[in-house]
Design a protein around this motif. Structure first.
Motif, PDB file in Angstrom:
ATOM      1  N   GLU A 386       0.833  -1.202   0.000  1.00  0.00           N
ATOM      2  CA  GLU A 386       0.000   0.000   0.000  1.00  0.00           C
ATOM      3  C   GLU A 386       0.869   1.255   0.000  1.00  0.00           C
ATOM      4  OE1 GLU A 386      -3.820   1.777   2.524  1.00  0.00           O
ATOM      5  OE2 GLU A 386      -2.981  -0.203   3.015  1.00  0.00           O
ATOM      6  N   LEU A 387       1.933   1.227   0.803  1.00  0.00           N
ATOM      7  CA  LEU A 387       2.838   2.375   0.862  1.00  0.00           C
ATOM      8  C   LEU A 387       3.561   2.574  -0.468  1.00  0.00           C
ATOM      9  CD1 LEU A 387       3.521   4.381   3.147  1.00  0.00           C
ATOM     10  CD2 LEU A 387       5.593   3.045   3.575  1.00  0.00           C
ATOM     11  N   MET A 388       3.988   1.485  -1.080  1.00  0.00           N
ATOM     12  CA  MET A 388       4.702   1.584  -2.353  1.00  0.00           C
ATOM     13  C   MET A 388       3.772   2.016  -3.483  1.00  0.00           C
ATOM     14  SD  MET A 388       7.838   1.310  -1.783  1.00  0.00           S
ATOM     15  CE  MET A 388       8.268   1.479  -3.517  1.00  0.00           C
ATOM     16  N   ALA A 389       2.492   1.707  -3.376  1.00  0.00           N
ATOM     17  CA  ALA A 389       1.537   2.176  -4.382  1.00  0.00           C
ATOM     18  C   ALA A 389       1.417   3.700  -4.334  1.00  0.00           C
ATOM     19  CB  ALA A 389       0.176   1.526  -4.169  1.00  0.00           C
ATOM     20  N   ILE A 390       1.428   4.249  -3.120  1.00  0.00           N
ATOM     21  CA  ILE A 390       1.418   5.705  -2.961  1.00  0.00           C
ATOM     22  C   ILE A 390       2.688   6.298  -3.550  1.00  0.00           C
ATOM     23  CG2 ILE A 390       1.444   7.599  -1.284  1.00  0.00           C
ATOM     24  CD1 ILE A 390      -0.210   5.755   0.583  1.00  0.00           C
ATOM     25  N   GLN A 391       3.816   5.670  -3.232  1.00  0.00           N
ATOM     26  CA  GLN A 391       5.095   6.179  -3.704  1.00  0.00           C
ATOM     27  C   GLN A 391       5.223   6.089  -5.215  1.00  0.00           C
ATOM     28  OE1 GLN A 391       7.356   7.896  -2.485  1.00  0.00           O
ATOM     29  NE2 GLN A 391       8.854   7.768  -4.150  1.00  0.00           N
TER      30      GLN A 391
END
Length: 487
Positions: A386-391
């Motif tokens: 989820e964090l990498m999708a934002i990034q």
């Protein structure tokens, strides 16, 4: 990532007798795993073996012996190391190499138990036994089976990294300015493998930098376990700023790239030096791990969220065109949904140009093992994704903003006729993206102006028009303020 050494850059002319004849004691293959700090150790071992008369070959099949310099940081790294070791042991069993030496962080962490687990290994060498690797090779070639373990205590003075036989391409190199770490982060096993922080004296670092430049290096990548702590143990105060000022004076360098900058001890003087420098590029790697105060306290990071935000804002305001790279841990013991939401919001608001996220790895012997509320792997992985999708959205937007500008790129390799792979200042080797450059008259190691015309995922597409052609792109110098996307 396993790396069989094929393209080697010799800083010295090793292994020659007084008559100029090459004295060959045996040939060997080398596999380097792990981080850039470990890679420097690999290069030092390669140099030591070359000076002692051992000849490096690119393939383990048929070599007299193989050396695997391992990583032992987290479980996945240890498993990768063991997998490569087993591959080499299988070659030995088939008679396609005579011996296997295992060096570096894995044996340093697990000790002699590695020989019990994998008894076919001939010799193991700890992190601080690296400078005696030639003696271990002598024992193996000579058929000695005693003293199969070589471990040395962590040094109280910095180890000499000159006379390396380099793995990296000729135009860039890693410059290790200290060893070990005095931080007590609860998730980290580095101090148990690498010992306490030991600063390499400024004059020693500069000597090594000059040696590397004489060997063709144009980009120096400064690394340590804790770069901003540089000098504290040796000089009684942080001396990174003084070191950077001396590095700036080394003629022949185009780029100085700074990695592993812990947020503590980031002084105003350091920021000012980076902002005004013509050689220190505006790319800073500063691992933060989290933003929530409770998580930071449980991690024992010795910095809180407000201080982190203040530092990021100060860096952004002071350094033109700054590219910030960081890393975060998801699923640390006790991390709640609310704390993770706070981390996501921080990532969205800060818009790091470069970022990595890793799931928490339970490491035996670290204080975090004793913490309560360890999370399931699926939760850790879901939060990482989820964090990498934002990034990803942030990184793609940053890449799009560069289209239409002309930026200097350093050329690392050639893909095919007329197509090359390089990097702009915003990208460190291996961990960030690339720029694919089309043009004529390009050589590996060149620093050339490239018009950025497109983005492909995390990579850029660029055109080199030649040194004299004019085009409609907007020239941009990382040392001068400019507005990406405002062409």
């Amino acid at each position: 990532m396993p790396m069989f050494q094929e393209d080697i850059n010799l800083i010295t002319r090793p292994g020659e007798t007084g008559s100029g004849e090459q004295l060959i004691k045996g040939n060997y293959a080398f596999v380097s795993l792990g981080c850039p700090k470990n890679l420097v150790d690999s290069e030092k071992m390669l140099g030591t073996l070359a000076l002692d008369g051992y000849s490096l070959v690119s393939e383990p099949d048929g070599a007299d012996f193989v050396i695997v310099n391992t990583c032992g940081f987290i479980e996945s790294s240890r498993e990768e190391s063991k997998s490569v070791i087993q591959e080499m042991l299988d070659l030995k069993k088939e008679g396609r190499t005579k011996g296997v030496i295992v060096a570096g962080c894995l044996p340093e962490r697990v000790g002699g138990s590695l020989l019990e687990e994998m008894p076919e290994i001939d010799h193991i060498v700890g992190v601080f036994g690296r400078d005696e690797i030639h003696r271990v090779a002598d024992r193996l070639v000579g058929g000695a089976r005693e003293q199969r373990e070589l471990f040395r205590p962590a040094p109280i003075k910095a180890m000499d990294d000159t006379a390396r036989l380099r793995i990296t391409p000729g135009h860039f190199a890693y410059l290790k300015i200290s060893e070990g770490c005095d931080r007590t982060c609860t998730f980290c096993s580095i101090p148990s493998m690498r010992g306490k922080h030991v600063t390499k004296p400024i004059e020693m670092v500069i000597q090594e930098a000059k040696e590397l430049v004489e060997d063709g290096v144009r980009e120096l990548i400064v690394v340590a376990q804790d770069t901003t702590y540089y000098g504290m143990d040796l000089y009684g105060e942080v001396r990174l700023n003084a070191l950077l000022k001396e590095l700036e004076k080394v003629e022949g360098l185009d780029w100085i790239r700074l990695m592993y900058l812990y947020p503590v001890n980031f002084t105003d003087d350091i920021i000012e030096t980076i902002a005004k420098s013509e050689r220190i590029i505006p790319y800073l790697d500063m691992p933060l791990q989290h933003i929530n105060d409770t998580m930071l306290k449980r991690m024992q990071r010795r910095v809180n969220g407000a201080q982190t935000i203040e530092l990021v804002e100060k860096l952004r305001a002071a350094i033109p065109n700054l590219v910030l790279r960081t890393t975060f841990i998801t699923g640390f013991p006790g991390e709640t949904e609310e704390q993770f939401e706070e981390l996501k919001e921080f990532v969205r608001n800060t818009a790091f140009e470069r970022m990595g996220a890793f799931t928490y790895s339970l490491e035996p012997g670290t204080p975090a093992v004793k913490l309560e509320d360890h999370l399931p792997e699926e939760v850790k992985e879901a939060r990482r994704d989820e964090l990498m999708a934002i990034q990803q959205e942030i990184a793609f937007k940053f890449g799009d903003s560069l289209i239409g500008y002309e930026l200097d790129a350093i050329i690392d390799s050639q893909v095919e006729e007329g197509v090359y792979v390089g990097r702009i200042f915003a990208d460190a080797p291996e961990i960030d993206g690339n720029i694919y450059v089309t043009g004529e008259g390009i050589n590996i190691g060149d620093m050339i102006p490239v018009e950025i015309v497109d983005r492909q995922d995390y990579d850029l597409i660029g055109l080199y028009h030649g040194s004299e052609d004019e085009d409609d792109s907007v020239e941009a110098d990382p040392s001068e303020p400019w507005e990406p996307g405002q062409s």
